[in-house]
Design a protein around this motif. Sequence first.
Motif, PDB file in Angstrom:
ATOM      1  N   ILE A  25       2.894  22.757  19.657  1.00 10.39           N
ATOM      2  CA  ILE A  25       2.792  22.944  21.106  1.00 10.39           C
ATOM      3  C   ILE A  25       1.356  22.699  21.568  1.00 10.39           C
ATOM      4  O   ILE A  25       1.121  22.050  22.597  1.00 10.39           O
ATOM      5  N   LYS A  78       7.131  13.049  29.837  1.00  8.21           N
ATOM      6  CA  LYS A  78       8.430  13.723  30.006  1.00  8.21           C
ATOM      7  C   LYS A  78       8.978  14.177  28.660  1.00  8.21           C
ATOM      8  O   LYS A  78       9.499  15.297  28.532  1.00  8.21           O
ATOM      9  N   ASP A  81       7.117  17.265  27.604  1.00  9.71           N
ATOM     10  CA  ASP A  81       7.590  18.435  28.352  1.00  9.71           C
ATOM     11  C   ASP A  81       8.919  18.947  27.805  1.00  9.71           C
ATOM     12  O   ASP A  81       9.096  20.158  27.625  1.00  9.71           O
ATOM     13  N   ASP A  82       9.851  18.039  27.534  1.00 10.67           N
ATOM     14  CA  ASP A  82      11.159  18.441  27.016  1.00 10.67           C
ATOM     15  C   ASP A  82      11.038  19.072  25.627  1.00 10.67           C
ATOM     16  O   ASP A  82      11.642  20.118  25.358  1.00 10.67           O
ATOM     17  N   ASP A  83      10.263  18.450  24.746  1.00 10.64           N
ATOM     18  CA  ASP A  83      10.091  18.977  23.392  1.00 10.64           C
ATOM     19  C   ASP A  83       9.393  20.331  23.398  1.00 10.64           C
ATOM     20  O   ASP A  83       9.773  21.246  22.655  1.00 10.64           O
ATOM     21  N   THR A  84       8.389  20.476  24.245  1.00  5.56           N
ATOM     22  CA  THR A  84       7.666  21.740  24.340  1.00  5.56           C
ATOM     23  C   THR A  84       8.576  22.850  24.855  1.00  5.56           C
ATOM     24  O   THR A  84       8.573  23.955  24.312  1.00  5.56           O
ATOM     25  N   ALA A  85       9.375  22.544  25.879  1.00 10.86           N
ATOM     26  CA  ALA A  85      10.287  23.554  26.422  1.00 10.86           C
ATOM     27  C   ALA A  85      11.315  23.980  25.378  1.00 10.86           C
ATOM     28  O   ALA A  85      11.610  25.175  25.234  1.00 10.86           O
ATOM     29  N   GLU A  86      11.850  23.025  24.632  1.00 14.11           N
ATOM     30  CA  GLU A  86      12.840  23.343  23.598  1.00 14.11           C
ATOM     31  C   GLU A  86      12.221  24.200  22.489  1.00 14.11           C
ATOM     32  O   GLU A  86      12.820  25.177  22.043  1.00 14.11           O
ATOM     33  N   LYS A  88       9.555  26.147  22.728  1.00 16.66           N
ATOM     34  CA  LYS A  88       9.230  27.470  23.272  1.00 16.66           C
ATOM     35  C   LYS A  88      10.479  28.343  23.377  1.00 16.66           C
ATOM     36  O   LYS A  88      10.409  29.553  23.134  1.00 16.66           O
ATOM     37  N   ARG A  89      11.620  27.736  23.735  1.00 12.91           N
ATOM     38  CA  ARG A  89      12.875  28.502  23.773  1.00 12.91           C
ATOM     39  C   ARG A  89      13.218  29.034  22.386  1.00 12.91           C
ATOM     40  O   ARG A  89      13.598  30.193  22.225  1.00 12.91           O
ATOM     41  N   THR A  92      10.876  31.850  21.413  1.00  9.97           N
ATOM     42  CA  THR A  92      11.225  33.078  22.129  1.00  9.97           C
ATOM     43  C   THR A  92      12.434  33.746  21.495  1.00  9.97           C
ATOM     44  O   THR A  92      12.460  34.975  21.342  1.00  9.97           O
TER      45      THR A  92
END
Length: 163
Positions: A25, A78, A81-86, A88-89, A92
């Motif tokens: 990340i 883009k 952003d998608d890879d980072t969001a996935e 981070k999910r 979490t």
Amino acid sequence: MQDFNDYMKLTRGYLRDYHKMEARIKAWAQEKADLLRELSDVPVAISRYGGEPGGGSGDMNVVERQADNRIKLESRCKEIDDDTAELKRLMTKIENAVSSLEPETCQLVWEHYVDGIAWYDIADRLYLSSDCVRKRGQRALADIADILFGRKAQPYKPVVLIA
């Protein structure tokens, strides 16, 4: 028997790769900052119309190459952003699953799987036997896998009917 459960292996791998996920990340954030800086430097050229001779210049002119480069850079942003969001999910979910355990169990799971401390070192610190700590860690790993993947993560247990 739990060694052959793919969900347990996957959970163990997620925990062991937690620091790598954090590093990814961070690296992706740096890459995105570099891409955005490069995007701000891409000039917006204007096509010239007039009596210039044409032909023989290749597939794309300057404006088309700049637009193509801009599209590629925006596309990579883009993807980041998608890879980072996935990721981070997933992180979490891992954090929530581990924190749902008892505090002592949570700490020993985190220390062994994420930080890489050996079972016997954790056992010495807790004044327990290493077998006890290892079994507690394996039960906790099964609980974490159950939280991450649901009931399908539970290993098959044969049912014996007594008449």
